[in-house]
Design an enzyme around this catalytic site. Structure first.
Site, PDB file in Angstrom:
ATOM      1  N   HIS A 107       0.836  -1.210   0.000  1.00  0.00           N
ATOM      2  CA  HIS A 107       0.000   0.000   0.000  1.00  0.00           C
ATOM      3  C   HIS A 107       0.869   1.259   0.000  1.00  0.00           C
ATOM      4  CE1 HIS A 107      -3.966  -1.891   0.217  1.00  0.00           C
ATOM      5  NE2 HIS A 107      -3.351  -2.835   0.909  1.00  0.00           N
ATOM      6  N   ASP A 129       1.957  -3.851  -9.749  1.00  0.00           N
ATOM      7  CA  ASP A 129       1.753  -5.186 -10.327  1.00  0.00           C
ATOM      8  C   ASP A 129       2.130  -5.218 -11.802  1.00  0.00           C
ATOM      9  OD1 ASP A 129       0.796  -5.587  -7.814  1.00  0.00           O
ATOM     10  OD2 ASP A 129      -1.305  -5.794  -8.402  1.00  0.00           O
TER      11      ASP A 129
HETATM   12  C1  GLA Z   1      -2.893  -4.361  -5.195  1.00  0.00           C
HETATM   13  C2  GLA Z   1      -2.712  -3.225  -6.196  1.00  0.00           C
HETATM   14  C3  GLA Z   1      -1.292  -2.673  -6.132  1.00  0.00           C
HETATM   15  C4  GLA Z   1      -0.888  -2.315  -4.693  1.00  0.00           C
HETATM   16  C5  GLA Z   1      -1.224  -3.465  -3.747  1.00  0.00           C
HETATM   17  C6  GLA Z   1      -1.010  -3.101  -2.303  1.00  0.00           C
HETATM   18  O1  GLA Z   1      -2.080  -5.445  -5.561  1.00  0.00           O
HETATM   19  O2  GLA Z   1      -2.967  -3.686  -7.503  1.00  0.00           O
HETATM   20  O3  GLA Z   1      -1.190  -1.540  -6.972  1.00  0.00           O
HETATM   21  O4  GLA Z   1      -1.504  -1.131  -4.286  1.00  0.00           O
HETATM   22  O5  GLA Z   1      -2.557  -3.919  -3.894  1.00  0.00           O
HETATM   23  O6  GLA Z   1       0.338  -2.881  -2.038  1.00  0.00           O
END
Ligand code: GLA
Length: 371
Positions: free
Chosen positions: A35, A171
């Protein structure tokens, strides 16, 4: 049969010839930095050896025809008439086509078969892995230059604006730019990337709690909004611009998590000492549990079980949270025994059957040879 071979043989069945192109893009596990991406901070994920594969061949028209092994369904859409179809798996592919065209790329049509062993909805970024595989496919048939970071941005845009999920950039970046044998320190403001070798003598173990939370999206958006509100109060562009030393004692717990997590991530990227790295992972989980409040009971149980086993340096939840997976850093020599023991103790305490994977750090999206 491997997923790679499965998509090739399914292509032959579906389209009556050998595919011309084979592409892949990995899922990911985030080692630390949770986060923090949408707060323009740092993250330290690695691409894993669980992958989305697409076998394909170009078409001479503007159609994209995609068969999904997971859904047992073939979807066709036209690049010149993209329309949204709420909550359908093919929206990720359409969204990528939309984002690439918005960026001025001229796309060619293609037909293919997609298969994946990234578990869906488990917090291992199955959607980013699908998006980057689709982007890699378009780039291959349309002769686009492959710029991993640029492609990651476009895939994030597809997810934000076409699919309607307000995710950060982590991601897609790791699915695009992962490096075998390494985690990747991503500066989510500049998108500078730095490959970081894993701590010495360690394995990374992903532990799926077998729980899923229906409200991940709304809770996620709420956390984002809370972070943005605190940044405004402090008069900074993002929480990235605050240091732990600048935080007053009564600062919001959400902001405290983010600011301390960014600090932990930078420290973790600098050490090869598994004990220190594990300590930072433990502190990350505790902060996500107590301050950011994105764990659930099962994630906490899994992490407690993991930490109690010999050879475990540290364990934490990974991904958005509220269910899904945790990750542990384990001495390589103890990893097989760890897998067995953590499955057993978690099952006994939770009544659920977890899935446990030892993961190898892998490369980002690629075109693969068709042997
Ligand atoms: C999900 C979101 C990412 C990131 C994570 C928490 O995977 O797609 O962008 O914010 O949560 O770290």
């Amino acid at each position: 049969m491997s997923i790679r071979d499965t998509v090739i043989s399914a292509f032959q069945k579906e389209f009556g010839s050998r595919p011309h192109v084979l592409v892949r893009a990995p899922g990911r596990v985030n080692l630390i930095g949770e986060h923090t991406d949408y707060n323009e901070g740092f993250v330290l994920p690695m691409a894993i050896d669980r992958t989305t594969w697409i076998a394909l061949r170009p078409r001479t028209d503007e159609q994209v025809r995609l068969h999904s092994l997971a859904h047992g369904e073939t979807m066709t859409f036209s690049l010149s008439a993209l329309t949204k179809n709420h909550r359908h798996w093919a929206e990720y592919a359409k969204g990528v086509a939309w984002a690439l065209q918005q960026a001025g790329h001229r796309l060619c049509g293609w037909e293919g078969v997609v298969g994946s062993d990234v578990p869906i909805g488990a917090g291992l970024a199955s959607s980013a892995s699908f998006e980057l595989a689709v982007a890699r496919a378009f780039a291959a048939v349309s002769q686009l230059p492959w710029d991993p970071v640029g492609m990651a941005r476009l895939c994030q845009r597809a997810e934000n604006q076409w699919v309607g999920v307000n995710c950060g950039i982590m991601d897609q970046t790791i699915a695009a730019a992962g490096k075998a044998g390494h985690a990747l320190l991503i500066d989510c403001r500049s998108l500078d990337l730095q490959p970081v070798p894993l701590p010495t003598g360690c394995k990374v173990v992903v532990m799926d709690t077998a729980t899923r939370h229906g409200l991940v999206n709304s809770e996620y958006n709420q956390r984002r909004a809370e972070c943005e509100a605190v940044a405004r109060q402090f008069g900074v562009r993002a929480l990235r611009d605050l240091t732990p030393q600048q935080l007053p004692a009564n600062v919001s717990r959400r902001a405290r998590h983010v600011v301390t997590e960014i600090d932990r991530t930078l420290r973790a990227a600098q050490t090869r000492d598994p004990v220190e790295f594990g300590r930072l992972m433990n502190a990350s989980h505790d902060s996500l549990r107590d301050d950011f409040e994105v764990t659930n009971k099962e994630l906490n149980i899994m992490v407690e079980c993991a930490r109690a086993i010999r050879g475990c340096y540290g364990a934490r939840m990974t991904g958005a949270g509220f269910g899904g997976c945790a990750v542990a850093l384990v001495a390589a020599s103890a990893a097989d025994e760890f897998v067995h023991r953590v499955a057993e103790t978690y099952a006994a305490r939770s009544g659920l059957t977890p899935k446990i994977y030892i993961c190898t750090p892998s490369d980002g999206a690629s075109v693969e040879p068709l042997r």
